[in-house]
Design a protein around this motif. Structure first.
Motif, mmCIF file in Angstrom:
data_model
loop_
_atom_site.group_PDB
_atom_site.id
_atom_site.type_symbol
_atom_site.label_atom_id
_atom_site.label_comp_id
_atom_site.label_asym_id
_atom_site.label_seq_id
_atom_site.Cartn_x
_atom_site.Cartn_y
_atom_site.Cartn_z
ATOM 1 N N CYS A 104 0.813 -1.225 0.000
ATOM 2 C CA CYS A 104 0.000 0.000 0.000
ATOM 3 C C CYS A 104 0.845 1.273 0.000
ATOM 4 O O CYS A 104 0.425 2.295 -0.532
ATOM 5 C CB CYS A 104 -0.922 0.024 1.212
ATOM 6 S SG CYS A 104 -2.198 -1.255 1.172
ATOM 7 N N HIS A 105 2.006 1.205 0.652
ATOM 8 C CA HIS A 105 2.832 2.400 0.821
ATOM 9 C C HIS A 105 4.075 2.369 -0.063
ATOM 10 O O HIS A 105 4.697 1.322 -0.227
ATOM 11 C CB HIS A 105 3.295 2.532 2.278
ATOM 12 C CG HIS A 105 2.191 2.826 3.227
ATOM 13 N ND1 HIS A 105 1.648 4.072 3.370
ATOM 14 C CD2 HIS A 105 1.534 2.024 4.093
ATOM 15 C CE1 HIS A 105 0.701 4.035 4.292
ATOM 16 N NE2 HIS A 105 0.603 2.799 4.739
ATOM 17 N N GLY A 141 -1.575 4.206 -0.129
ATOM 18 C CA GLY A 141 -1.356 5.105 1.003
ATOM 19 C C GLY A 141 -0.204 6.039 0.711
ATOM 20 O O GLY A 141 0.424 5.969 -0.347
ATOM 21 N N PRO A 142 0.086 6.924 1.660
ATOM 22 C CA PRO A 142 1.147 7.910 1.441
ATOM 23 C C PRO A 142 2.547 7.298 1.338
ATOM 24 O O PRO A 142 2.796 6.204 1.833
ATOM 25 C CB PRO A 142 1.050 8.827 2.663
ATOM 26 C CG PRO A 142 0.233 8.112 3.659
ATOM 27 C CD PRO A 142 -0.575 7.084 2.951
ATOM 28 N N SER A 198 5.850 11.432 4.214
ATOM 29 C CA SER A 198 4.857 11.791 5.226
ATOM 30 C C SER A 198 5.379 11.653 6.653
ATOM 31 O O SER A 198 4.839 12.280 7.563
ATOM 32 C CB SER A 198 3.578 10.973 5.051
ATOM 33 O OG SER A 198 3.813 9.612 5.309
ATOM 34 N N VAL A 220 -4.791 11.815 9.959
ATOM 35 C CA VAL A 220 -4.620 11.300 8.597
ATOM 36 C C VAL A 220 -3.667 12.216 7.829
ATOM 37 O O VAL A 220 -3.765 13.440 7.912
ATOM 38 C CB VAL A 220 -5.985 11.207 7.875
ATOM 39 C CG1 VAL A 220 -5.823 10.709 6.456
ATOM 40 C CG2 VAL A 220 -6.921 10.300 8.665
ATOM 41 N N GLN A 260 -1.982 14.454 5.151
ATOM 42 C CA GLN A 260 -2.596 15.450 4.278
ATOM 43 C C GLN A 260 -2.768 14.890 2.859
ATOM 44 O O GLN A 260 -1.859 14.292 2.290
ATOM 45 C CB GLN A 260 -1.743 16.710 4.232
ATOM 46 C CG GLN A 260 -2.390 17.841 3.460
ATOM 47 C CD GLN A 260 -1.554 19.116 3.525
ATOM 48 O OE1 GLN A 260 -0.422 19.111 3.957
ATOM 49 N NE2 GLN A 260 -2.153 20.216 3.077
ATOM 50 N N GLY A 261 -3.974 15.076 2.326
ATOM 51 C CA GLY A 261 -4.261 14.621 0.972
ATOM 52 C C GLY A 261 -4.761 13.184 0.890
ATOM 53 O O GLY A 261 -5.019 12.679 -0.199
ATOM 54 N N TRP A 262 -4.914 12.514 2.020
ATOM 55 C CA TRP A 262 -5.351 11.122 2.038
ATOM 56 C C TRP A 262 -6.668 11.014 2.791
ATOM 57 O O TRP A 262 -6.949 11.791 3.702
ATOM 58 C CB TRP A 262 -4.284 10.226 2.661
ATOM 59 C CG TRP A 262 -3.047 10.230 1.825
ATOM 60 C CD1 TRP A 262 -1.983 11.068 1.956
ATOM 61 C CD2 TRP A 262 -2.783 9.420 0.692
ATOM 62 N NE1 TRP A 262 -1.061 10.817 0.972
ATOM 63 C CE2 TRP A 262 -1.521 9.810 0.181
ATOM 64 C CE3 TRP A 262 -3.471 8.402 0.063
ATOM 65 C CZ2 TRP A 262 -0.955 9.204 -0.934
ATOM 66 C CZ3 TRP A 262 -2.901 7.803 -1.047
ATOM 67 C CH2 TRP A 262 -1.655 8.199 -1.534
ATOM 68 N N ASN A 263 -7.475 10.056 2.430
ATOM 69 C CA ASN A 263 -8.782 9.868 3.049
ATOM 70 C C ASN A 263 -8.692 9.010 4.300
ATOM 71 O O ASN A 263 -7.888 8.071 4.345
ATOM 72 C CB ASN A 263 -9.743 9.197 2.061
ATOM 73 C CG ASN A 263 -10.037 10.072 0.879
ATOM 74 O OD1 ASN A 263 -10.158 11.279 1.015
ATOM 75 N ND2 ASN A 263 -10.152 9.462 -0.286
ATOM 76 N N THR A 300 -8.712 4.493 5.049
ATOM 77 C CA THR A 300 -8.017 3.779 3.976
ATOM 78 C C THR A 300 -7.165 2.670 4.567
ATOM 79 O O THR A 300 -7.158 1.547 4.080
ATOM 80 C CB THR A 300 -7.145 4.741 3.152
ATOM 81 O OG1 THR A 300 -7.977 5.769 2.630
ATOM 82 C CG2 THR A 300 -6.459 4.027 2.005
#
Length: 130
Positions: A57-58, A70-71, A76, A96, A98-101, A104
């Protein structure tokens, strides 16, 4: 009688092969495996990252991870504290990136990851975010 002589011949061949292998190695003993307790914190953190599938995911350059869900952890987490990283793992919706929901990242990594593995993971991530 024949089966006995075949078995004895097989044992003799095995013994000869072991002797040849020992001399071919220059008579040097093979290195002993590193005991599990000798794994460094950074190594354990990297292992946990892999075991938990974080890289799926990252994005995280130190692990050659290129996940896009993910970020990017190196970006981050740069300048963050260990407490922030730990909270982000066990309670990802607390703050969370910044810029991510929110919602998630699964919120059960506090149960999935052994407590003794959380700090090595956080330290590994922080080291890679420097």
């Amino acid at each position: 009688m024949r089966a006995t002589s075949l078995a004895a011949g097989g044992l003799a061949c095995a013994g000869a092969a072991m002797t040849i292998a020992a001399f071919a190695g220059g008579g040097q003993a093979l290195p002993k495996p590193t005991p599990a307790h000798a794994v460094t914190t950074a190594d354990r953190g990297a292992q946990v990252f892999i075991e938990q599938g974080c890289g799926s995911c990252h994005t995280f350059a130190p692990a050659n991870a290129r996940g896009g869900i993910g970020p990017d952890l190196a970006l981050s987490l740069n300048g963050r504290t260990r407490a922030y990283v730990l909270q982000s793992i066990v309670a990802p919706n607390a703050e969370v990136a910044q810029g991510w929901n929110p919602d998630t990242m699964p919120g059960d990594y506090g149960q999935r990851i052994a407590p003794e593995d959380l700090v090595p993971l956080a330290d590994y991530l922080l080291k890679g975010a420097e």
